[in-house]
Design a protein around this motif. Structure first.
Motif, PDB file in Angstrom:
ATOM      1  N   LEU A  97       0.844  -1.198   0.000  1.00 50.04           N
ATOM      2  CA  LEU A  97       0.000   0.000   0.000  1.00 50.04           C
ATOM      3  C   LEU A  97       0.882   1.252   0.000  1.00 50.04           C
ATOM      4  CD1 LEU A  97      -2.720   1.516   0.482  1.00 50.04           C
ATOM      5  CD2 LEU A  97      -2.405   1.089   2.914  1.00 50.04           C
ATOM      6  N   THR A  98       0.700   2.112  -0.995  1.00 48.20           N
ATOM      7  CA  THR A  98       1.515   3.330  -1.030  1.00 48.20           C
ATOM      8  C   THR A  98       0.633   4.568  -1.075  1.00 48.20           C
ATOM      9  OG1 THR A  98       1.660   3.214  -3.441  1.00 48.20           O
ATOM     10  CG2 THR A  98       3.492   2.273  -2.200  1.00 48.20           C
ATOM     11  N   LEU A  99       1.107   5.622  -0.398  1.00 51.33           N
ATOM     12  CA  LEU A  99       0.407   6.904  -0.405  1.00 51.33           C
ATOM     13  C   LEU A  99       1.371   7.961  -0.914  1.00 51.33           C
ATOM     14  CD1 LEU A  99      -0.348   5.347   2.546  1.00 51.33           C
ATOM     15  CD2 LEU A  99      -2.067   7.141   2.468  1.00 51.33           C
ATOM     16  N   TRP A 111       8.764  17.483   4.483  1.00 50.07           N
ATOM     17  CA  TRP A 111       9.819  16.546   4.835  1.00 50.07           C
ATOM     18  C   TRP A 111      10.669  17.062   5.990  1.00 50.07           C
ATOM     19  CZ3 TRP A 111      10.435  11.630   3.969  1.00 50.07           C
ATOM     20  CH2 TRP A 111      11.680  11.040   4.211  1.00 50.07           C
ATOM     21  N   ASN A 112      10.800  18.389   6.096  1.00 48.80           N
ATOM     22  CA  ASN A 112      11.664  18.965   7.132  1.00 48.80           C
ATOM     23  C   ASN A 112      10.932  19.336   8.410  1.00 48.80           C
ATOM     24  OD1 ASN A 112      14.055  18.900   5.539  1.00 48.80           O
ATOM     25  ND2 ASN A 112      13.185  20.575   4.332  1.00 48.80           N
ATOM     26  N   HIS A 116       7.345  14.877   9.657  1.00 49.89           N
ATOM     27  CA  HIS A 116       6.969  15.132   8.255  1.00 49.89           C
ATOM     28  C   HIS A 116       5.614  15.811   8.134  1.00 49.89           C
ATOM     29  CE1 HIS A 116       9.821  11.563   7.243  1.00 49.89           C
ATOM     30  NE2 HIS A 116      10.473  12.654   7.559  1.00 49.89           N
ATOM     31  N   GLY A 117       5.192  16.491   9.205  1.00 47.32           N
ATOM     32  CA  GLY A 117       3.974  17.294   9.129  1.00 47.32           C
ATOM     33  C   GLY A 117       2.818  16.732   9.935  1.00 47.32           C
ATOM     34  N   MET A 118       1.915  17.635  10.314  1.00 48.56           N
ATOM     35  CA  MET A 118       0.772  17.251  11.146  1.00 48.56           C
ATOM     36  C   MET A 118      -0.138  16.256  10.426  1.00 48.56           C
ATOM     37  SD  MET A 118      -1.997  19.741  12.951  1.00 48.56           S
ATOM     38  CE  MET A 118      -3.011  20.229  11.588  1.00 48.56           C
ATOM     39  N   VAL A 119      -0.463  16.537   9.167  1.00 49.51           N
ATOM     40  CA  VAL A 119      -1.378  15.655   8.437  1.00 49.51           C
ATOM     41  C   VAL A 119      -0.716  14.298   8.177  1.00 49.51           C
ATOM     42  CG1 VAL A 119      -2.583  15.354   6.240  1.00 49.51           C
ATOM     43  CG2 VAL A 119      -2.754  17.518   7.461  1.00 49.51           C
ATOM     44  N   THR A 120       0.575  14.311   7.889  1.00 48.42           N
ATOM     45  CA  THR A 120       1.294  13.044   7.704  1.00 48.42           C
ATOM     46  C   THR A 120       1.183  12.197   8.970  1.00 48.42           C
ATOM     47  OG1 THR A 120       2.847  14.257   6.328  1.00 48.42           O
ATOM     48  CG2 THR A 120       3.500  12.031   6.973  1.00 48.42           C
ATOM     49  N   GLU A 121       1.359  12.839  10.125  1.00 51.13           N
ATOM     50  CA  GLU A 121       1.260  12.075  11.383  1.00 51.13           C
ATOM     51  C   GLU A 121      -0.167  11.580  11.633  1.00 51.13           C
ATOM     52  OE1 GLU A 121       4.025  11.962  14.554  1.00 51.13           O
ATOM     53  OE2 GLU A 121       3.995  14.168  14.574  1.00 51.13           O
ATOM     54  N   LEU A 122      -1.166  12.383  11.229  1.00 52.36           N
ATOM     55  CA  LEU A 122      -2.552  11.927  11.399  1.00 52.36           C
ATOM     56  C   LEU A 122      -2.849  10.739  10.483  1.00 52.36           C
ATOM     57  CD1 LEU A 122      -4.469  15.346  11.699  1.00 52.36           C
ATOM     58  CD2 LEU A 122      -4.004  13.702  13.532  1.00 52.36           C
ATOM     59  N   VAL A 123      -2.294  10.763   9.269  1.00 53.84           N
ATOM     60  CA  VAL A 123      -2.488   9.630   8.352  1.00 53.84           C
ATOM     61  C   VAL A 123      -1.806   8.379   8.915  1.00 53.84           C
ATOM     62  CG1 VAL A 123      -1.880   8.716   6.060  1.00 53.84           C
ATOM     63  CG2 VAL A 123      -2.810  11.027   6.276  1.00 53.84           C
ATOM     64  N   ILE A 138       5.055   5.793   2.238  1.00 58.63           N
ATOM     65  CA  ILE A 138       4.674   7.132   1.790  1.00 58.63           C
ATOM     66  C   ILE A 138       5.699   7.592   0.763  1.00 58.63           C
ATOM     67  CG2 ILE A 138       4.370   9.545   2.443  1.00 58.63           C
ATOM     68  CD1 ILE A 138       3.214   8.630   5.073  1.00 58.63           C
ATOM     69  N   VAL A 139       5.217   7.970  -0.412  1.00 61.00           N
ATOM     70  CA  VAL A 139       6.063   8.439  -1.508  1.00 61.00           C
ATOM     71  C   VAL A 139       5.975   9.960  -1.540  1.00 61.00           C
ATOM     72  CG1 VAL A 139       6.337   8.410  -4.015  1.00 61.00           C
ATOM     73  CG2 VAL A 139       5.557   6.351  -2.824  1.00 61.00           C
ATOM     74  N   TRP A 140       7.142  10.621  -1.671  1.00 57.55           N
ATOM     75  CA  TRP A 140       7.148  12.095  -1.710  1.00 57.55           C
ATOM     76  C   TRP A 140       7.416  12.561  -3.129  1.00 57.55           C
ATOM     77  CZ3 TRP A 140       6.198  15.103   2.694  1.00 57.55           C
ATOM     78  CH2 TRP A 140       6.026  14.351   3.868  1.00 57.55           C
ATOM     79  N   GLU A 141       6.442  13.232  -3.725  1.00 53.66           N
ATOM     80  CA  GLU A 141       6.589  13.832  -5.064  1.00 53.66           C
ATOM     81  C   GLU A 141       6.203  15.300  -4.906  1.00 53.66           C
ATOM     82  OE1 GLU A 141       7.520  13.262  -8.443  1.00 53.66           O
ATOM     83  OE2 GLU A 141       7.134  15.415  -8.186  1.00 53.66           O
ATOM     84  N   ASP A 142       7.195  16.174  -4.993  1.00 52.82           N
ATOM     85  CA  ASP A 142       6.939  17.565  -4.648  1.00 52.82           C
ATOM     86  C   ASP A 142       6.125  18.344  -5.684  1.00 52.82           C
ATOM     87  OD1 ASP A 142       8.088  17.115  -2.287  1.00 52.82           O
ATOM     88  OD2 ASP A 142       9.943  18.228  -2.663  1.00 52.82           O
TER      89      ASP A 142
END
Lengths: 341, 155
Positions: A97-99, A111-112, A116-123, A138-142
């Motif tokens: 499973l990737t997000l 990322w910094n 990695h951010g409030m919403v990232t932690e909630l997910v 979790i994949v990071w595509e800016d």
């Protein structure tokens, strides 16, 4: 009315971990608004949103009319919460499973930013709380413009976050409504009007905005400025300016070219301090709109609704727990400390 | 090869809350004869064996929805795609709603071969190899895309 039942009550009266030791509760009485409660309980009327974000049961309701008897969690004072992000035991690079998210959207996804951010932690937390949790990556595509098409549409990744949901009920042909399923909101974001402190702009009701010039950067959503009971754009009731960047909007505000900047609270406050405008510019109290931030999945995904159900079920459990408040408090405290430098 | 939610469909005038299994006790559910029932009767949910619910099993899906609108059953328990398309065919969209909150179950669709079939292992291997091949080639995704695009557009 309240979108969720007040299941946060149990969390509020139980004793959480050490991080929650300072957390207190407040029972709403007649005549209270979030603004008066913020002034009484935190000592700062402008911090009403700290209470808002810490009480997911309030989100989706009216800020000015909190039902009498509602028990609210009052967040800990700044600096008293732990700062380390939560561990992410289920994150694995080669998970099935990737997000996808992007790293330029602090304090939500970055990322910094811690965790990695409030919403990232909630997910992360919602996936951990879901029934029969599975490993995920979790994949990071800016480049946000790649997320919907082709990444999610072609199932290179399974789910994306955070996304605003257009008004699909009144606008069912909106491409995002046609192509994607939306999760329940991870968090509701407050959109405010930032105006000069000279009093040239007020916002007691929608009528105050008619004839004014509003600024919001190009590429940002506009659906909250054009609804059936607020046809500001389609009927030409306001002048709407969309320069390239938030900085452009705030500079135009400072020089009197626009009457207000309509952006989310965090972006507005950050720019206000960054551009040295904190004396000359302030947020008007009444929110312009409240926008939920969602996880989305393609309607053509072979597990579209089942993945979404697992996430929603985890999110519902999370919102009833102390962990939701703990994550939100920690990030908001970090945000306010950081902007004030 | 495909996964879906099994949902409860109810008459809007007689809504049901479903946040835990005990909410369903004493209810009459409908699912056509011949459909699986293992999700209604498993180790942690003995709805049928312990007679916690009444299950009606008419011959067709249409009959289930007719029993729902006439009040003979409290809910139809069926996968979201079959449920929604039957509602659309019967023109019941304004009368019937999905119970929000949680599904009855999540079911994967598989191919099955009887264990005593002399070529069971070969047949399953053929299917699995083919499935892997179409997933790699993109054919699987093309089939899913074309069907789900049409399905959700129709709803």
């Amino acid at each position: 009315m309240l979108r969720h039942t007040l299941l946060g009550l149990t969390a509020a009266v139980s004793f959480g971990g050490a991080a929650q030791a300072c957390q207190s509760t407040y029972t709403v009485v007649e005549g209270d608004t979030l603004f008066t409660i913020a002034e009484d309980q935190i000592g700062d009327l402008t911090k009403w949103s700290l209470i808002f974000y810490n009480n997911p049961a309030l989100q989706g309701g009216s800020l000015l009319e909190v039902p009498v008897g509602t028990v609210l969690d009052i967040p800990c004072p700044e600096g008293s919460v732990r700062t380390a992000p939560d561990p992410t035991p289920l994150q694995q690079a080669d998970a099935e499973l990737t997000l996808v998210t992007a790293s330029n959207y602090a304090p939500f996804t970055d990322w910094n930013w811690p965790g990695h951010g409030m919403v990232t932690e909630l997910v992360n937390a919602a996936l951990e709380e879901s029934p029969s949790p599975v490993p995920y990556a979790i994949v990071w595509e800016d480049n946000w413009s790649k997320h919907l098409h082709p990444m999610l549409d072609e199932k290179q990744v399974d789910m994306g976050f955070p996304w605003f949901r257009p008004d699909c009920e009144n606008n069912p042909t909106h491409a995002r409504c046609v192509d994607f399923h939306f999760s329940d909101p991870l968090v509701d974001l407050v959109i405010l009007l930032f105006a000069r402190t000279d009093g040239s702009m007020t916002f007691e009701s929608d009528a105050d905005v008619i004839g004014k010039t509003l600024c919001r950067p190009a590429g940002y959503f506009t659906h909250d400025l054009d609804t059936p009971d607020r046809p500001w754009l389609s009927k030409g009731l306001i002048t709407f300016v969309q320069p390239d960047t938030p900085d452009d909007c705030f500079n135009m505000l400072a020089t009197g070219q626009v009457d207000a900047v309509a952006v989310n609270e965090f972006l507005g406050v950050e720019k206000m301090f960054e551009l040295g405008l904190s004396e000359r510019v302030a947020a008007l109290q009444r929110p312009l709109s409240i926008q939920g931030m969602h996880v989305i999945i393609s309607k053509k995904h072979w597990r579209g609704t089942t993945h979404l159900y697992r996430l929603n079920a985890g999110l519902a459990t999370l919102k009833q727990s102390d962990r939701y408040n703990e994550i939100v408090s920690r990030h908001l405290a970090h945000f306010w400390t950081k902007v004030k430098g | 090869m495909f996964e879906m939610l099994i949902l409860l469909f109810v008459d809007k005038s007689r809504p049901i809350a479903f946040s835990r299994d005990s909410d369903i006790e004493g209810r009459t559910l409908c699912r056509p004869a011949g459909y699986f029932t293992h999700d209604l009767d498993r180790a942690d949910r003995r709805w049928i064996s312990d007679e916690k619910i009444v299950l009606k099993q008419p011959v067709t899906m249409k009959e289930c929805f007719e029993m729902l609108t006439s009040g003979a059953v409290d809910a139809v328990a069926v996968n979201e795609f079959t449920g929604r398309s039957t509602i659309k065919t019967l023109g019941l969209k304004d009368q019937i709603e999905v119970v929000q909150g949680r599904p009855v179950s999540i079911e994967g669709l598989h191919v099955l071969v009887h264990k005593e079939h002399p070529n069971a292992a070969d047949l399953i291997a053929t299917i699995n190899d083919g499935l892997t091949a179409i997933k790699t080639s993109g054919e699987y995704q093309r089939v899913i895309d074309s069907h789900l695009t049409k399905i959700w557009a129709d709803f």
